[in-house]
Design a protein around this motif. Sequence first.
Motif, PDB file in Angstrom:
ATOM      1  N   ASN A 200       1.816   8.810   0.855  1.00  0.00           N
ATOM      2  CA  ASN A 200       3.053   9.266   0.204  1.00  0.00           C
ATOM      3  C   ASN A 200       3.938   8.092  -0.194  1.00  0.00           C
ATOM      4  O   ASN A 200       4.538   8.082  -1.280  1.00  0.00           O
ATOM      5  N   LYS A 201       4.024   7.091   0.669  1.00  0.00           N
ATOM      6  CA  LYS A 201       4.846   5.925   0.344  1.00  0.00           C
ATOM      7  C   LYS A 201       4.242   5.128  -0.812  1.00  0.00           C
ATOM      8  O   LYS A 201       4.955   4.654  -1.699  1.00  0.00           O
ATOM      9  N   HIS A 202       2.909   4.957  -0.812  1.00  0.00           N
ATOM     10  CA  HIS A 202       2.252   4.242  -1.914  1.00  0.00           C
ATOM     11  C   HIS A 202       2.443   4.979  -3.237  1.00  0.00           C
ATOM     12  O   HIS A 202       2.687   4.353  -4.280  1.00  0.00           O
ATOM     13  N   LEU A 203       2.319   6.293  -3.220  1.00  0.00           N
ATOM     14  CA  LEU A 203       2.506   7.065  -4.452  1.00  0.00           C
ATOM     15  C   LEU A 203       3.943   6.967  -4.950  1.00  0.00           C
ATOM     16  O   LEU A 203       4.191   6.856  -6.152  1.00  0.00           O
ATOM     17  N   SER A 223       0.275  -1.843  -6.892  1.00  0.00           N
ATOM     18  CA  SER A 223       0.361  -0.514  -6.281  1.00  0.00           C
ATOM     19  C   SER A 223      -0.972   0.222  -6.352  1.00  0.00           C
ATOM     20  O   SER A 223      -1.381   0.895  -5.396  1.00  0.00           O
ATOM     21  N   LEU A 224      -1.663   0.123  -7.485  1.00  0.00           N
ATOM     22  CA  LEU A 224      -2.978   0.766  -7.621  1.00  0.00           C
ATOM     23  C   LEU A 224      -3.968   0.174  -6.608  1.00  0.00           C
ATOM     24  O   LEU A 224      -4.764   0.905  -5.999  1.00  0.00           O
ATOM     25  N   ASN A 225      -3.920  -1.131  -6.423  1.00  0.00           N
ATOM     26  CA  ASN A 225      -4.804  -1.778  -5.457  1.00  0.00           C
ATOM     27  C   ASN A 225      -4.494  -1.319  -4.033  1.00  0.00           C
ATOM     28  O   ASN A 225      -5.399  -1.085  -3.223  1.00  0.00           O
ATOM     29  N   ASN A 226      -3.214  -1.170  -3.720  1.00  0.00           N
ATOM     30  CA  ASN A 226      -2.826  -0.693  -2.392  1.00  0.00           C
ATOM     31  C   ASN A 226      -3.362   0.706  -2.127  1.00  0.00           C
ATOM     32  O   ASN A 226      -3.856   1.011  -1.033  1.00  0.00           O
ATOM     33  N   GLU A 239     -12.367   7.961  -5.211  1.00  0.00           N
ATOM     34  CA  GLU A 239     -10.974   7.737  -5.611  1.00  0.00           C
ATOM     35  C   GLU A 239     -10.640   6.248  -5.540  1.00  0.00           C
ATOM     36  O   GLU A 239      -9.953   5.709  -6.425  1.00  0.00           O
ATOM     37  N   ALA A 240     -11.131   5.607  -4.488  1.00  0.00           N
ATOM     38  CA  ALA A 240     -10.889   4.170  -4.345  1.00  0.00           C
ATOM     39  C   ALA A 240     -11.530   3.396  -5.492  1.00  0.00           C
ATOM     40  O   ALA A 240     -10.904   2.509  -6.093  1.00  0.00           O
ATOM     41  N   GLU A 241     -12.790   3.736  -5.818  1.00  0.00           N
ATOM     42  CA  GLU A 241     -13.483   3.026  -6.886  1.00  0.00           C
ATOM     43  C   GLU A 241     -12.746   3.145  -8.214  1.00  0.00           C
ATOM     44  O   GLU A 241     -12.607   2.153  -8.950  1.00  0.00           O
ATOM     45  N   VAL A 247      -7.710  -1.710 -11.475  1.00  0.00           N
ATOM     46  CA  VAL A 247      -7.138  -2.984 -11.032  1.00  0.00           C
ATOM     47  C   VAL A 247      -7.867  -4.148 -11.687  1.00  0.00           C
ATOM     48  O   VAL A 247      -7.243  -5.087 -12.204  1.00  0.00           O
ATOM     49  N   LEU A 248      -9.202  -4.110 -11.679  1.00  0.00           N
ATOM     50  CA  LEU A 248      -9.986  -5.184 -12.290  1.00  0.00           C
ATOM     51  C   LEU A 248      -9.663  -5.340 -13.768  1.00  0.00           C
ATOM     52  O   LEU A 248      -9.425  -6.466 -14.247  1.00  0.00           O
ATOM     53  N   ALA A 249      -9.623  -4.237 -14.484  1.00  0.00           N
ATOM     54  CA  ALA A 249      -9.326  -4.294 -15.917  1.00  0.00           C
ATOM     55  C   ALA A 249      -7.927  -4.846 -16.168  1.00  0.00           C
ATOM     56  O   ALA A 249      -7.706  -5.637 -17.095  1.00  0.00           O
TER      57      ALA A 249
END
Length: 309
Positions: A200-203, A223-226, A239-241, A247-249
């Motif tokens: 919830n905090k990351h979102l 934030s996306l990486n977190n 979801e992680a992938e 993030v890579l792009a």
Amino acid sequence: MTSSIEDINNLNALNAQVVQLVEQGKLDVALDLAQQAVICGQKLQITEHSIFTDSLNNLAELYRLHGRYTDTENLYQQALNLRKQLFGEEHINVAESLNNLAVFHFSLGKYSQAEQGFLTVFKIWQRLLGYEHPQVAIVLNNLAEVYRKQGRYSDAENIYSQVLEIQKFAFGDEHHDIWRTFNNLAALYETQGRYLDAENKHLSALEMIKSLFGETHPDVTVSLNNLAALYDSQGRYLEAEQNYLEVLASWKRLLGDEHPLVASALNNIAANHKEQGRYLEAEQMHLSALAMRKRLLGEQHPDVANSFE
């Protein structure tokens, strides 16, 4: 040779442009301009003026963002020494340089050095600015992160609560500093196994940074990486992938194909593929990350060792 007001104003304008470019996420252009600013200060013999310390500080920060760690520490130390020479031991600008060095030591895992630096900064800023000033919140946030890394979770959470009170009083509900505190709280919750609180905090942090700066800002990528790392830790691999690929792009778009953050993104995707049983893809990603880190950081850097994990 005495520096003219025009020379000082010109250098100040260059420094301001560097800061603006960083805020826009244009890190390569910002680095070039920051290097020009330092050269300009040297040519104009403004090297004993506070404006030149800002130039050194800007260039150090950009070297840090580009993974040039030896250059980073040297420039931070130069800025600190010059500020002490100009202002004495207890001054706002001296505290800023001490804070930058402490943040840098924290990023290298030197937590005891970082803690001592942050405590010194806290004492200076509290005396000069008062407890409820946003600068005090910044150093308290940093100190809480040290405690989190040291496993002092209760101390860290208590400090974060104080930080948010100061920040919301100063800025309202949305600000880059509040985004940073949300990320740090999420990391603390994750360390404690409080995954729903962490998500919830990351979102909330992700939505805030998009609202503040738009979709393409570097901190959106952070934030996306977190979030991706959190999903990975919970076994939510698809979801992680998806997040890791974004993030890579993003890092490639912002920093180019060769950068320590690009290598880290490759390594994260490799670990994710390994967890999914996609071993050949994982090996290829790991080897790509390892080769890039060797080229950029040298054989002895800790991140080179991490590429083998």
